[in-house]
Design an enzyme around this catalytic site. Structure first.
Site, PDB file in Angstrom:
ATOM      1  CD  GLU A   1      -5.518  43.374 -55.577  1.00 48.81           C
ATOM      2  OE1 GLU A   1      -4.457  43.638 -56.189  1.00 48.81           O
ATOM      3  OE2 GLU A   1      -6.428  42.686 -56.066  1.00 48.81           O
TER       4      GLU A   1
ATOM      5  CB  CYS B   1       1.144  48.904 -55.180  1.00 43.47           C
ATOM      6  SG  CYS B   1      -0.488  49.134 -55.924  1.00 43.47           S
TER       7      CYS B   1
END
Length: 473
Positions: A227, A261
């Site tokens: 991720e 993110c």
């Protein structure tokens, strides 16, 4: 002699710690092989234990997040605590269903037979968590790891030490280390862990370290979920509701001081409405944080000095529309909007991961598509428009990990959707059943009835190929 003695002592301490890690991994392998984690009732009980443990430490976790990132309690709770409670409650309800064998179809040529898919745990798993959401991004993958029947070692980020310590205490007091454990330490501990043979690795963090994780995993052919992040664009077309767009973009960009993110990394706005949108953004920022955001209890700080300095240099790109103020002493960077930015500017060369919003403009949607596609595939894509045709064009033409339309980041909160990256923004997905499946090997099982057999498959072959062509094409 004293310096040499100290060096030898440091090596001895490191050797002892490395030995402890190796033994921990071996103990977890033995525990997994005992079959204790495969019982569904056991998995559900452990999820309930984890939920109780988190609830009992709510205040400690929030305090640690404030120490590490100056997170406002509201932001910390909704993004780190409420998120985890929702995932836990879902897993507690659904693990029994997720773990059942799943019926699958069987082609007619393989009949009479039945087919099914059996989820089975990988084994000993490693979860490497980042510093920006240090609690959520450690616990969120731990939940499906437990639900799927694995053991787990969690490596929290040493850049968020207060949260790492609370998590280590929570895990130690809740689980036997042969089942779930936390390994603290800096990059040396992380690199040593990556060199060990795990059955599955789940990593959240930056692309550079993600490449190292994948390289280390390849040596053991260990499956991974990565991720990562990237430059997630927010596209505002000329027909968008500009008040609504400004409010949502400002929230998403400056939540956690931009250290997300999924945060909008840059703004791509139609030239006809750019001036109005920038004015709206300035007004919204004043409404959110007042005249002096540094004094606002609702605005966070940069994680450390090195990230502060990196962002300080990126601020030199373009022209400052609003913000621009900094205070290195308390790691403060004001919510900052940068106009007149080009693709060549430093702020467009890397993921920003901070409270800077560069602005670019486009004249038509095709130009916007070309600009986004010229960059690596992002983790998130955000589009503000009232046009179905524009929506369709973007969805068909731009690849991204996930999408929110007329909002930002909220798709991460829907556990009915897979969450993950694509290309440079990562691989694999989790949340809900997708997390369970990522931490499981989905084993296909074909069971043949004994009453009939496909005799033509055995040598010597007597069926002419022309017959096969008539049947199969």
């Amino acid at each position: 002699m004293l310096a040499k003695h100290n060096t030898n002592t440091e090596h001895t301490i490191k050797d002892i710690e490395m030995f402890k890690i190796r033994k921990l991994i071996q103990d977890q392998k033995l525990y997994f092989e005992s079959g204790a984690t495969t019982k569904i009732s056991f998995r559900i009980d452990q999820l309930k234990k984890l939920r109780r443990a988190i609830r009992n430490r709510n205040d400690d976790i929030l305090e640690a997040l404030h120490k590490d990132l100056h997170k406002p309690a509201f932001e910390a709770y909704i993004s780190e605590m409420a998120f985890i409670y929702a995932e836990l409650d879902l897993a507690i309800r659904k693990t029994r269903t997720w773990a059942r064998s799943r019926r699958a179809g069987t082609p007619w040529v393989l009949q009479p037979a039945s087919s099914r898919i059996i989820p089975e745990p990988h084994g000993v798993t490693l979860i490497i968590a980042p510093w920006n959401y240090p609690f959520q991004l450690a616990m969120a993958p731990l939940i499906p790891a437990i639900a799927a029947g694995n053991t787990a070692i969690v490596k929290p980020s040493n850049q968020a030490p207060a949260t790492a310590r609370v998590m280590a205490d929570l895990i130690r007091d809740t689980f036997d280390k042969e089942y779930i454990a936390v390994v603290e330490g800096g990059h040396e501990a992380g690199e040593f862990l990556m060199d060990q043979h795990f059955d599955y690795i789940f990593f959240t963090g930056g692309t550079a370290v993600g490449k190292k994780v994948m390289e280390a995993a390849a040596r053991h052919l260990t499956p991974v979920t990565l991720e990562l992040g990237g430059k997630s664009p927010v596209i505002v077309d000329r027909d968008a509701d500009l008040d609504d767009a400004a409010r949502k973009i400002a929230w998403g960009k400056f939540f956690n001081a931009g250290q997300t993110c999924l945060a909008p990394d840059y703004l791509l706005v139609h030239s006809d409405v750019k001036a109005r949108l920038l004015e709206n953004l300035k007004k919204v920022l004043h409404d959110h944080y007042g005249d002096k955001p540094e004094k606002s209890p609702d605005y966070g700080r940069i994680i450390n000095r090195s990230h502060f300095l990196r962002l300080y240099h990126l601020m030199k790109s373009g022209r400052t529309v609003t913000g621009g103020k900094t205070n290195e002493g308390n790691l403060y960077i004001a919510p900052t909007i940068l106009d007149s930015v080009t693709l060549r500017d430093p702020v467009m060369q890397e993921e920003i991961f901070g409270p800077l919003l560069p602005v670019l403009e486009f004249k038509n949607i095709e130009e916007a598509v070309s600009l986004v596609n010229a960059m690596p595939k992002p983790l998130g894509l955000y589009l503000f428009t009232k046009s179905r045709s524009t929506e369709k064009r973007i969805l068909e033409s731009v690849s991204s990990g996930g999408v929110s339309i007329n909002d930002v980041m909220l798709h991460i909160g829907n556990y009915n959707l897979p969450f993950g990256g694509v290309g440079g923004s990562g691989m694999g997905a989790y949340h809900g059943i997708w997390g369970f499946d990522s931490f499981s090997h989905l084993k296909g099982v074909y069971k043949r009835r004994l009453s009939l057999d496909l005799l033509f498959r055995y040598p010597p072959y007597r069926v002419p190929v022309k017959w096969l062509r008539r049947i199969f094409g």
